[in-house]
Design a protein around this motif. Structure first.
Motif, PDB file in Angstrom:
ATOM      1  N   LYS A   1       0.797  -1.324  -0.001  1.00 26.20           N
ATOM      2  CA  LYS A   1       0.032  -0.046   0.110  1.00 26.20           C
ATOM      3  C   LYS A   1       0.950   1.333  -0.254  1.00 26.20           C
ATOM      4  O   LYS A   1       0.499   2.127  -0.568  1.00 26.20           O
ATOM      5  CB  LYS A   1      -0.941  -0.072   1.056  1.00 26.20           C
ATOM      6  N   ARG A   2       2.279   1.203   0.696  1.00 25.69           N
ATOM      7  CA  ARG A   2       3.105   2.471   0.762  1.00 25.69           C
ATOM      8  C   ARG A   2       4.071   2.620  -0.316  1.00 25.69           C
ATOM      9  O   ARG A   2       4.477   3.742  -0.768  1.00 25.69           O
ATOM     10  CB  ARG A   2       3.941   2.167   1.920  1.00 25.69           C
ATOM     11  N   THR A   3       4.055   1.584  -1.426  1.00 24.48           N
ATOM     12  CA  THR A   3       4.870   1.382  -2.275  1.00 24.48           C
ATOM     13  C   THR A   3       4.272   1.487  -3.788  1.00 24.48           C
ATOM     14  O   THR A   3       4.823   1.736  -4.986  1.00 24.48           O
ATOM     15  CB  THR A   3       6.092   0.400  -2.272  1.00 24.48           C
ATOM     16  N   ALA A   4       2.986   0.704  -4.037  1.00 21.41           N
ATOM     17  CA  ALA A   4       2.304   0.607  -5.153  1.00 21.41           C
ATOM     18  C   ALA A   4       0.631   0.823  -4.832  1.00 21.41           C
ATOM     19  O   ALA A   4       0.097  -0.137  -4.854  1.00 21.41           O
ATOM     20  CB  ALA A   4       2.650  -0.651  -5.584  1.00 21.41           C
ATOM     21  N   GLU A   5       0.542   2.201  -4.971  1.00 23.40           N
ATOM     22  CA  GLU A   5      -0.941   2.656  -4.598  1.00 23.40           C
ATOM     23  C   GLU A   5      -1.982   2.196  -5.541  1.00 23.40           C
ATOM     24  O   GLU A   5      -1.765   2.363  -6.686  1.00 23.40           O
ATOM     25  CB  GLU A   5      -0.876   4.043  -4.392  1.00 23.40           C
ATOM     26  N   GLY A   6      -2.814   1.535  -4.993  1.00 20.45           N
ATOM     27  CA  GLY A   6      -3.847   0.890  -5.914  1.00 20.45           C
ATOM     28  C   GLY A   6      -3.780  -0.507  -5.977  1.00 20.45           C
ATOM     29  O   GLY A   6      -4.568  -1.208  -6.354  1.00 20.45           O
ATOM     30  N   ALA A   7      -2.622  -1.062  -5.745  1.00 23.47           N
ATOM     31  CA  ALA A   7      -2.562  -2.527  -6.069  1.00 23.47           C
ATOM     32  C   ALA A   7      -2.921  -3.190  -5.029  1.00 23.47           C
ATOM     33  O   ALA A   7      -3.082  -2.835  -3.594  1.00 23.47           O
ATOM     34  CB  ALA A   7      -0.843  -2.799  -6.168  1.00 23.47           C
ATOM     35  N   ARG A   8      -2.966  -4.550  -4.983  1.00 23.49           N
ATOM     36  CA  ARG A   8      -3.557  -5.522  -3.944  1.00 23.49           C
ATOM     37  C   ARG A   8      -2.258  -6.537  -3.648  1.00 23.49           C
ATOM     38  O   ARG A   8      -1.443  -6.639  -4.263  1.00 23.49           O
ATOM     39  CB  ARG A   8      -4.630  -6.670  -4.513  1.00 23.49           C
ATOM     40  N   SER A   9      -2.421  -6.980  -2.400  1.00 29.53           N
ATOM     41  CA  SER A   9      -1.405  -7.992  -2.105  1.00 29.53           C
ATOM     42  C   SER A   9      -2.101  -9.120  -1.334  1.00 29.53           C
ATOM     43  O   SER A   9      -3.244  -9.232  -0.890  1.00 29.53           O
ATOM     44  CB  SER A   9      -0.344  -7.158  -1.078  1.00 29.53           C
ATOM     45  N   LEU A  10      -1.258 -10.187  -1.388  1.00 31.09           N
ATOM     46  CA  LEU A  10      -1.653 -11.281  -0.945  1.00 31.09           C
ATOM     47  C   LEU A  10      -0.318 -11.901  -0.276  1.00 31.09           C
ATOM     48  O   LEU A  10       0.735 -11.568  -0.752  1.00 31.09           O
ATOM     49  CB  LEU A  10      -2.188 -12.534  -1.820  1.00 31.09           C
ATOM     50  N   ASN A  11      -0.210 -12.918   0.631  1.00 31.01           N
ATOM     51  CA  ASN A  11       0.965 -13.548   1.418  1.00 31.01           C
ATOM     52  C   ASN A  11       0.447 -14.937   1.165  1.00 31.01           C
ATOM     53  O   ASN A  11      -0.490 -15.350   1.527  1.00 31.01           O
ATOM     54  CB  ASN A  11       1.298 -13.143   2.577  1.00 31.01           C
ATOM     55  N   VAL A  12       1.412 -15.891   0.971  1.00 29.84           N
ATOM     56  CA  VAL A  12       1.372 -17.284   0.734  1.00 29.84           C
ATOM     57  C   VAL A  12       2.259 -17.856   1.545  1.00 29.84           C
ATOM     58  O   VAL A  12       3.257 -17.974   1.085  1.00 29.84           O
ATOM     59  CB  VAL A  12       1.049 -18.027  -0.496  1.00 29.84           C
ATOM     60  N   GLY A  13       2.059 -18.324   2.739  1.00 25.79           N
ATOM     61  CA  GLY A  13       3.195 -19.007   3.746  1.00 25.79           C
ATOM     62  C   GLY A  13       2.635 -20.264   4.530  1.00 25.79           C
ATOM     63  O   GLY A  13       3.305 -21.047   5.147  1.00 25.79           O
ATOM     64  N   VAL A  14       1.248 -20.353   4.609  1.00 25.65           N
ATOM     65  CA  VAL A  14       0.621 -21.640   5.065  1.00 25.65           C
ATOM     66  C   VAL A  14      -0.381 -22.044   4.337  1.00 25.65           C
ATOM     67  O   VAL A  14      -0.870 -21.485   3.268  1.00 25.65           O
ATOM     68  CB  VAL A  14      -0.052 -20.961   6.462  1.00 25.65           C
ATOM     69  N   PRO A  15      -0.820 -23.358   4.700  1.00 23.18           N
ATOM     70  CA  PRO A  15      -1.871 -23.909   3.737  1.00 23.18           C
ATOM     71  C   PRO A  15      -3.076 -23.110   3.308  1.00 23.18           C
ATOM     72  O   PRO A  15      -3.554 -23.198   2.295  1.00 23.18           O
ATOM     73  CB  PRO A  15      -2.188 -25.289   4.353  1.00 23.18           C
ATOM     74  N   SER A  16      -3.746 -22.567   4.392  1.00 25.39           N
ATOM     75  CA  SER A  16      -4.925 -22.010   4.046  1.00 25.39           C
ATOM     76  C   SER A  16      -4.502 -20.682   3.291  1.00 25.39           C
ATOM     77  O   SER A  16      -5.609 -20.325   2.619  1.00 25.39           O
ATOM     78  CB  SER A  16      -5.447 -21.137   5.493  1.00 25.39           C
ATOM     79  N   ASP A  17      -3.299 -20.112   3.149  1.00 25.01           N
ATOM     80  CA  ASP A  17      -3.203 -19.017   2.000  1.00 25.01           C
ATOM     81  C   ASP A  17      -3.374 -19.449   0.603  1.00 25.01           C
ATOM     82  O   ASP A  17      -3.616 -18.592  -0.167  1.00 25.01           O
ATOM     83  CB  ASP A  17      -1.843 -18.458   2.577  1.00 25.01           C
ATOM     84  N   VAL A  18      -2.894 -20.860   0.366  1.00 24.83           N
ATOM     85  CA  VAL A  18      -2.940 -21.556  -0.780  1.00 24.83           C
ATOM     86  C   VAL A  18      -4.655 -21.508  -1.269  1.00 24.83           C
ATOM     87  O   VAL A  18      -4.744 -21.306  -2.358  1.00 24.83           O
ATOM     88  CB  VAL A  18      -2.462 -22.911  -0.761  1.00 24.83           C
ATOM     89  N   GLU A  19      -5.624 -21.856  -0.316  1.00 22.13           N
ATOM     90  CA  GLU A  19      -7.162 -21.524  -0.550  1.00 22.13           C
ATOM     91  C   GLU A  19      -7.284 -20.230  -1.030  1.00 22.13           C
ATOM     92  O   GLU A  19      -8.037 -20.126  -1.911  1.00 22.13           O
ATOM     93  CB  GLU A  19      -7.692 -22.153   0.533  1.00 22.13           C
ATOM     94  N   SER A  20      -6.803 -19.504  -0.375  1.00 21.36           N
ATOM     95  CA  SER A  20      -7.081 -17.805  -0.420  1.00 21.36           C
ATOM     96  C   SER A  20      -6.628 -17.593  -1.886  1.00 21.36           C
ATOM     97  O   SER A  20      -7.182 -16.784  -2.771  1.00 21.36           O
ATOM     98  CB  SER A  20      -6.506 -16.941   0.352  1.00 21.36           C
ATOM     99  N   PHE A  21      -5.528 -17.988  -2.258  1.00 23.03           N
ATOM    100  CA  PHE A  21      -4.956 -17.600  -3.548  1.00 23.03           C
ATOM    101  C   PHE A  21      -5.612 -18.353  -4.869  1.00 23.03           C
ATOM    102  O   PHE A  21      -5.940 -17.831  -5.892  1.00 23.03           O
ATOM    103  CB  PHE A  21      -3.528 -18.368  -3.731  1.00 23.03           C
ATOM    104  N   LYS A  22      -6.260 -19.579  -4.640  1.00 23.21           N
ATOM    105  CA  LYS A  22      -7.312 -20.015  -5.342  1.00 23.21           C
ATOM    106  C   LYS A  22      -8.352 -19.114  -5.660  1.00 23.21           C
ATOM    107  O   LYS A  22      -8.707 -19.206  -6.990  1.00 23.21           O
ATOM    108  CB  LYS A  22      -7.719 -21.655  -5.017  1.00 23.21           C
ATOM    109  N   LEU A  23      -8.876 -18.629  -4.753  1.00 24.74           N
ATOM    110  CA  LEU A  23     -10.285 -17.678  -4.786  1.00 24.74           C
ATOM    111  C   LEU A  23      -9.729 -16.422  -5.559  1.00 24.74           C
ATOM    112  O   LEU A  23     -10.589 -16.050  -6.291  1.00 24.74           O
ATOM    113  CB  LEU A  23     -10.631 -17.405  -3.474  1.00 24.74           C
ATOM    114  N   THR A  24      -8.716 -16.074  -5.247  1.00 28.67           N
ATOM    115  CA  THR A  24      -8.097 -14.754  -6.044  1.00 28.67           C
ATOM    116  C   THR A  24      -7.948 -15.111  -7.422  1.00 28.67           C
ATOM    117  O   THR A  24      -8.262 -14.306  -8.405  1.00 28.67           O
ATOM    118  CB  THR A  24      -6.933 -14.073  -5.286  1.00 28.67           C
ATOM    119  N   ALA A  25      -7.100 -16.139  -7.549  1.00 27.10           N
ATOM    120  CA  ALA A  25      -6.897 -16.397  -9.034  1.00 27.10           C
ATOM    121  C   ALA A  25      -8.303 -16.877  -9.868  1.00 27.10           C
ATOM    122  O   ALA A  25      -8.290 -16.236 -11.081  1.00 27.10           O
ATOM    123  CB  ALA A  25      -5.897 -17.717  -9.086  1.00 27.10           C
TER     124      ALA A  25
END
Length: 315
Positions: free
Chosen positions: A291-315
């Protein structure tokens, strides 16, 4: 949607990182096993259940963080159908994360990346006697003011202080001889910097005092095979894209003493159309900076299994 994969640097390590990926996904498990084999020791055991003080050691933290990043990437590939060469426009990594980015994009073999990071960690720690160097965060400073503060501290103390990281959002880190860095903190306060504080690090990374480590990495990288990455790497020291193996080799050497221009790296990728930055690995530091370096862009982090599920939904 235009996507960049970004990879964290030192400071994101914690006991237990990667364990859930190891338990959940066979593809992730293979990464930890490959890193253990490359180093000839059970780094994974230290990561999952070991002594926090041992994991904090630079020589352990660097390959460990790379292992978690690659394990998370393999989970995205096996469980979410991600294909880096198809789905991602750029890769970038903060400091040691640049090695993770290169391994993710196929430029470095994972075993080679692990061995290089072990050497890098040892060489960086050995370059300056413990206690002789320091790093400090200047919160609320812009790059020009930080450079001015570092220059004044160097001139007044007679020893080195340089800008080491420009993380964006007013987060600048200076590095050098302890006397100069401590003086920089005082100068920063006199110049209205909101907060200036020493960081709990064991060596003054990303400054000219690291030259012995740069020499060690030059020799090691000269003997290491590097392939063109599948997508452009946006390099720390240039904030510009490259796929050229010889240039990558030179940039990895320069990175040891050079400043991490993370704000500029993120700005470049955002201007090239990146709408989603996915932090791959331990912690959420880089995702938090989006948010501080790329205004308007979105971010996700993938470091645990539940994040993989979140990535699927985003993708």
């Amino acid at each position: 949607m235009t996507v960049a994969f970004i990879f964290p640097g030192q400071g994101s390590q914690a006991i237990g990182m990667g364990k859930a990926l190891f338990d959940a996904f066979a593809a992730s498990r293979k990464i930890f096993e490959e890193v253990d084999e490359a180093l000839g020791e059970k780094l994974s055991t230290l990561m999952f259940e070991g002594d926090p003080a041992q994991l904090q050691l630079t020589a352990n933290a660097q390959p460990a963080l790379m292992a978690v990043s690659l394990a998370a990437l393999r989970a995205l590939e096996s469980e979410a159908g991600a294909v880096l060469a198809r789905d991602v426009k750029f890769v970038a990594g903060h400091s040691l994360g640049e090695y993770s980015a290169l391994a993710a994009a196929g430029a470095l073999k994972i075993a080679d990346a692990a061995r290089l990071l072990r050497l890098r960690g040892k060489a960086m720690q050995a370059a300056v006697p413990v206690g002789a160097g320091a790093m400090a965060a200047l919160i609320g400073a812009d790059p020009e003011l930080a450079a001015k503060i570092a220059g004044e501290a160097t001139a007044a103390s007679g020893v080195l202080c340089e800008v080491a990281n420009d993380n964006g959002g007013g987060q600048i880190v200076v590095s050098g001889a302890r006397q100069a860095v401590e003086l920089a903190i005082e100068i920063a306060k006199e110049n209205g910097v909101k907060r200036a504080m020493l960081l709990p690090v064991s060596a003054p990374f990303h400054c000219a005092l690291m030259r012995p480590a740069a020499d060690a990495m030059r020799e090691a990288l000269a003997a290491t095979e590097i392939q063109p990455p599948a997508v452009d790497l946006v390099a720390n020291v240039t904030a510009a894209p490259t796929r050229d193996p010889d240039e990558i080799r030179q940039l990895l050497v320069a990175q040891v003493c050079g400043a991490v221009r993370w704000r500029e790296c993120m700005g470049f990728m955002h201007r090239q159309g990146v709408e989603l930055f996915v932090e791959i690995g331990a912690g959420k530091v880089l995702a938090g900076l989006v948010k501080r370096t790329a205004e308007g862009a979105r971010s996700l982090n993938v470091g645990v299994p539940s994040d993989v599920e979140s990535f699927k939904l985003t993708a």
